[in-house]
Structures are given as structure tokens and as C-alpha cells.
Design a protein around this motif. Structure first.
Motif, PDB file in Angstrom:
ATOM      1  N   TYR A 269       0.838  -1.203   0.000  1.00  0.00           N
ATOM      2  CA  TYR A 269       0.000   0.000   0.000  1.00  0.00           C
ATOM      3  C   TYR A 269       0.868   1.247   0.000  1.00  0.00           C
ATOM      4  O   TYR A 269       1.806   1.348   0.789  1.00  0.00           O
ATOM      5  CB  TYR A 269      -0.882   0.048   1.252  1.00  0.00           C
ATOM      6  N   VAL A 272      -1.579   6.827   0.489  1.00  0.00           N
ATOM      7  CA  VAL A 272      -2.995   7.136   0.240  1.00  0.00           C
ATOM      8  C   VAL A 272      -3.847   5.878   0.381  1.00  0.00           C
ATOM      9  O   VAL A 272      -4.893   5.882   1.046  1.00  0.00           O
ATOM     10  CB  VAL A 272      -3.178   7.760  -1.160  1.00  0.00           C
ATOM     11  N   ALA A 273      -3.401   4.788  -0.225  1.00  0.00           N
ATOM     12  CA  ALA A 273      -4.153   3.535  -0.146  1.00  0.00           C
ATOM     13  C   ALA A 273      -4.213   3.028   1.298  1.00  0.00           C
ATOM     14  O   ALA A 273      -5.248   2.533   1.755  1.00  0.00           O
ATOM     15  CB  ALA A 273      -3.515   2.484  -1.039  1.00  0.00           C
ATOM     16  N   SER A 275      -4.038   4.859   4.093  1.00  0.00           N
ATOM     17  CA  SER A 275      -4.936   5.722   4.859  1.00  0.00           C
ATOM     18  C   SER A 275      -6.394   5.355   4.602  1.00  0.00           C
ATOM     19  O   SER A 275      -7.204   5.270   5.534  1.00  0.00           O
ATOM     20  CB  SER A 275      -4.682   7.189   4.497  1.00  0.00           C
ATOM     21  N   THR A 276      -6.722   5.119   3.333  1.00  0.00           N
ATOM     22  CA  THR A 276      -8.096   4.732   2.977  1.00  0.00           C
ATOM     23  C   THR A 276      -8.463   3.401   3.621  1.00  0.00           C
ATOM     24  O   THR A 276      -9.554   3.234   4.181  1.00  0.00           O
ATOM     25  CB  THR A 276      -8.231   4.618   1.446  1.00  0.00           C
ATOM     26  N   PHE A 277      -7.540   2.449   3.563  1.00  0.00           N
ATOM     27  CA  PHE A 277      -7.759   1.124   4.145  1.00  0.00           C
ATOM     28  C   PHE A 277      -8.019   1.219   5.650  1.00  0.00           C
ATOM     29  O   PHE A 277      -8.970   0.632   6.174  1.00  0.00           O
ATOM     30  CB  PHE A 277      -6.538   0.249   3.870  1.00  0.00           C
ATOM     31  N   LYS A 279      -9.007   3.833   7.453  1.00  0.00           N
ATOM     32  CA  LYS A 279     -10.274   4.522   7.747  1.00  0.00           C
ATOM     33  C   LYS A 279     -11.473   3.605   7.519  1.00  0.00           C
ATOM     34  O   LYS A 279     -12.424   3.605   8.318  1.00  0.00           O
ATOM     35  CB  LYS A 279     -10.388   5.777   6.882  1.00  0.00           C
ATOM     36  N   ASP A 280     -11.434   2.820   6.441  1.00  0.00           N
ATOM     37  CA  ASP A 280     -12.534   1.887   6.165  1.00  0.00           C
ATOM     38  C   ASP A 280     -12.654   0.841   7.273  1.00  0.00           C
ATOM     39  O   ASP A 280     -13.763   0.518   7.720  1.00  0.00           O
ATOM     40  CB  ASP A 280     -12.313   1.193   4.820  1.00  0.00           C
TER      41      ASP A 280
END
Length: 475
Positions: A269, A272-273, A275-277, A279-280
Motif C-alpha cells: 500500500y 494514500v491507499a 490511509s483509505t484502508f 479509515k474503512d
């Protein structure tokens, strides 16, 4: 600085179960800070182990000490048998792990570290080259035409743990950029020592075994290009490579460096990827949570915590993960054991005039102390004058002189090369080790005193001061 950053997020809910030996969220330490801390502690442990080895070697325990080191340790599988003395297992086997870590550090430095920026890398590289060539020439001048001439590679090396440990004792008196300069210099120095071992300290080569080793190297790189990220696959092939190199006659520890160069340096990752992961996962965790829930009793919460744990691992490259995991066992187990097995020499090697004033010992001492000083300072000055690079931030040549003296602490790698240079010649080996130990003490004390007298510059940035004040107000 880390406290200042965390000060913005100090409001926390829920219960935290504190235990004195446990780590937790909330303590931010950069990889470089952690590296320096571990190297400093390792240097102190190395001194202790070296002193213990010297005491044992000059006590009634000496005979048992030597007998233990010569004890054969064998591996058997059917008709296959592989046997080495305990001393060889330490110098060839355990030290392969040390070289593996060195290889990981080299790769990281050239990809994203101080050596990845040409402007910053030029002076440390020039300093390292000067600090290898001049000591080797001085040693050769003392030993030209004698049986000790083979040891010219001994004074070329710098022991990063001891050198960083000496700087750590000075605290904030030494600018951070100077420490970075020393680390970069020592890492290039390690690369030079590895090349010297591979090229000049290999006697005969078994071509069949070398061909098999070549196939294994290809397999390592195929694993990398195929996207294999599991470290056991690389370690398994690396162990086979170590065995084949041992058979070839090339020093087997080089398998550690070769394997390290194949370890993937790209994480799964990007930031950005990741951080998105995260948060999800957190949002999903919150949806599954009910008041009074415990993670151990809620499968949905446990599944999300497991996913988060795996994802955190994937945000770091395999190279980063392995380097982080190896620092402690190498610094606090491998190198101390090496010191215990190799630093034990008779005290009369230091006290008698004939023991010290011989070509090998004098060549090592003058090479490590004077050669490193002249080579590092001279090459740095030349590169700076020619405009190839700039001095470290807040540093003067007073600091460079101190770093050059600390570069004369050769211990680990120098003793290792001594073992390769004089196999079967205990007299020359003892003389070389005596030179390494004496030079390391002289260089360490001199470097410490020079840096202690160096001008102290103010490096505390306004931004860091604001964060520190915020931490005080909120904490």
C-alpha cells in the motif's frame, strides 16, 4: 518533536491496560532515531563482551574457552553430513545474519536514505573511500614483502555500533546531520569491506558449486519480480545460497548481502491507499461495536483488528520489516557472541614491547588511527573545496575530524577480516587483533574528546518549539 505532534491528539476515550514492558500506540520514534538508540546500546554491550573475552583468555578458563570454540557442531540428514567448529559456525553462520542486515541497510540507504541524494551522498562516499584507501596503504607500507602483507584489508573497516555509541554519549552536542554523515560513511565503508572480502579473501573456487549458487541468485530475483512478499521464501533460498558459497570457497557470509539485495523494497500500500484502508476498517469496527463489548468475545471486532494488523504490515516493505526485526537480535545477540568468540587474546599482546612494535600491529594501529583521520578528513576537504558536496548542516571541520577519528574504531569487521587474512597463523592473528583493539580504544577516546570540544550549534527549530509549548499546555 514526536510529543508535539501527539499533543494535538491527547484526548482519548476508553480504557488502556498499562504494563511496564509493553509498547503501545502514541510513542512516535523515527526509524533513524531507533537505529541510533540500538546502535548505542549495542556498542556498550560490545565493550562488555570484549572485556569478558579478554578476562577469560587470560585466566585459568583459557583452555576450556579454546576447547569450546573448537568443538565440532554437525548437521545430519541421511548420508549428508555438514560439520564445522563452533568458532566457524559463529564467524560463518551467525555473521551471515549480520551481513544480511548490512545488506538491507545498504539497499535502503541507496534507495531512500542519505545516499539516495547525490548532493548529500558525494562527501560521505568520498570520505569512506579515502578512509579505506589511506589505511590500506599505510598498512601495506609497514608490511610490504612480509607474510603479514595479506592483512592490508584489516584497517579499512569502521565499526558503526561503537562509533555511534561514542557519539551518543555526547547527546545534543553533536548535530544530527553529523551523525547521519557518520552512519552514511560507515555504511559505504561496510560495502567496501564486503567487496574486499569477496574479491581478495577468497582462495580457491569450486566452479560447480559456484554455478549452483548462480542459479540460486537467479531464483531470488525471480521471487522478487514475481511479487513474492513472504520473507520465509527468501530466507530458505538464502540458506541454500550460504551452503553453496561455503562449498565454492567464496566466503559464505556474502550470501547474506546477496539475499538482502533481492528483498522487495516496495510496500503493498502507498500512503494514500493505506490511509483509505485504515479509515474503512475503523469505520467498520465502529459499526460492529456495541457498548460493553470486548474484542475477545466479539468475532466481528476481532476480524477487523486482524485485518488492520495485516494491513499495517503491508504498509511497510518487506525490506523495512525485516530490517526492523533484525536490529535487536543482531545488535544484542549476534555481534556480542562474535565479540566473545574473537576478542579473547593474551594480555602480553598489549604489554610487551615486541608484541606491539611489530609490522602487523603497528600497521593496523597507524592505519586505523592515522589513516582514517587523513583519509576521511582529506577526502572530505577535497570534495568540499571542489564543490562536489556540502558539509553536514551546522557542522564544521572540527566535527569532521572527530568523525574521522571515530572511523578508526574497527572492531567487528576488522577482527572478521583478520580471521580471513591469517587462517592457520595464530601469531599474526593475535598481533592483528591486538592492533585492532588498541587502535579502537585510541580512536574512540580521541574522537570523543575532539567532538566534546567542538562548537555546539543551535538546531532547535521554531516549529519544534511551538509544538513543545503546545504539549506543555495540553499535557
Amino acid at each position: 518533536m514526536a510529543k508535539g505532534v501527539l499533543g494535538k491528539f491527547r484526548v482519548r476515550k476508553g480504557r488502556v491496560f498499562e504494563a511496564p514492558l509493553e509498547g503501545a500506540f502514541g510513542r512516535l520514534v523515527t526509524p533513524f532515531e531507533e537505529f541510533i538508540r540500538r546502535q548505542s546500546s549495542s556498542g556498550l554491550l560490545l565493550v562488555t563482551c570484549a572485556v569478558i573475552a579478554l578476562i577469560i583468555a587470560n585466566s585459568p578458563l583459557q583452555e576450556g574457552y579454546e576447547h569450546l570454540l573448537e568443538l565440532p557442531v554437525s548437521l545430519h540428514a541421511g548420508d549428508w553430513n555438514f560439520s564445522l567448529s563452533l568458532h566457524h559456525w559463529i564467524n560463518d553462520g551467525l555473521m551471515a545474519i549480520f551481513f544480511f542486515l548490512v545488506g538491507l541497510e545498504l539497499k535502503r540507504e541507496f534507495l531512500v536514505g542519505e545516499l539516495s541524494d547525490l548532493k548529500h551522498a558525494v562527501l560521505p562516499v568520498m570520505a569512506a573511500v579515502g578512509g579505506m584507501l589511506v589505511p590500506a596503504l599505510i598498512y601495506a607500507a609497514f608490511n610490504s614483502g612480509t607474510e603479514g602483507a595479506r592483512g592490508w584489508g584489516i584497517p579499512m573497516a569502521t565499526d558503526i555500533a561503537f562509533a555511534v555509541g561514542c557519539i551518543a554519549l555526547l547527546g545534543n552536542r553533536v548535530p544530527r546531520a553529523v551523525v547521519t554523515f557518520l552512519v552514511a560513511l560507515a555504511i559505504v565503508d561496510d560495502l567496501g569491506a564486503i567487496l574486499v572480502i569477496a574479491i581478495w579473501y577468497t582462495n580457491s573456487v569450486n566452479m560447480v558449486a559456484l554455478a549452483v549458487a548462480g542459479v540460486l541468485v537467479v531464483i531470488l530475483w525471480l521471487l522478487k519480480f514475481a511479487g513474492v512478499r513472504r520473507s520465509p521464501a527468501y530466507i530458505f533460498v538464502g540458506v541454500l545460497l550460504w551452503y553453496e558459497l561455503h562449498i565454492t570457497g567464496v566466503h559464505a557470509t556474502l550470501a547474506g548481502v546477496i539475499t538482502a539485495m533481492a528483498i522487495p523494497a516496495r510496500p503493498k500500500y502507498d500512503p494514500v491507499a493505506f490511509s483509505t484502508f485504515v479509515k474503512d476498517i475503523i469505520r467498520s469496527f465502529d459499526r460492529c461495536f456495541r457498548p460493553g463489548d470486548r474484542i475477545i468475545a466479539n468475532d466481528a471486532l476481532r476480524a477487523r483488528v486482524n485485518a488492520l494488523g495485516k494491513g499495517v504490515g503491508m504498509a511497510q516493505s518487506p525490506l523495512q520489516r525485516m530490517e526492523t526485526r533484525l536490529h535487536i537480535p543482531v545488535a544484542f545477540l549476534v555481534i556480542p557472541i562474535f565479540a566473545l568468540a574473537n576478542a579473547g587474546i593474551p594480555v602480553d599482546s598489549f604489554t610487551s614491547t615486541t608484541a606491539v612494535f611489530n609490522p602487523v600491529t603497528l600497521g593496523v594501529i597507524c592505519g586505523l588511527v592515522l589513516g582514517k583521520l587523513v583519509g576521511i578528513v582529506g577526502a572530505t576537504w577535497l570534495g568540499w573545496k571542489l564543490g562536489f558536496g556540502t558539509l553536514p548542516t551546522a557542522a564544521s571541520f572540527h566535527h569532521i575530524v572527530g568523525v574521522a577519528l571515530l572511523g578508526g574504531i574497527g572492531f567487528t569487521m576488522s577482527i572478521f577480516i583478520s580471521e580471513l587474512a591469517f587462517p592457520g597463523n595464530p601469531e599474526l592473528l593475535v598481533q592483528a587483533k591486538a592492533g585492532v583493539l588498541l587502535a579502537s580504544v585510541i580512536a574512540g577516546v580521541a574522537g570523543f574528546l575532539v567532538l566534546r570540544k567542538a562548537p555546539v550549534s543551535e538546531e532547535f527549530e521554531p516549529e519544534e518549539e511551538e509544538e513543545a509549548e503546545q504539549w506543555t499546555e495540553e499535557g
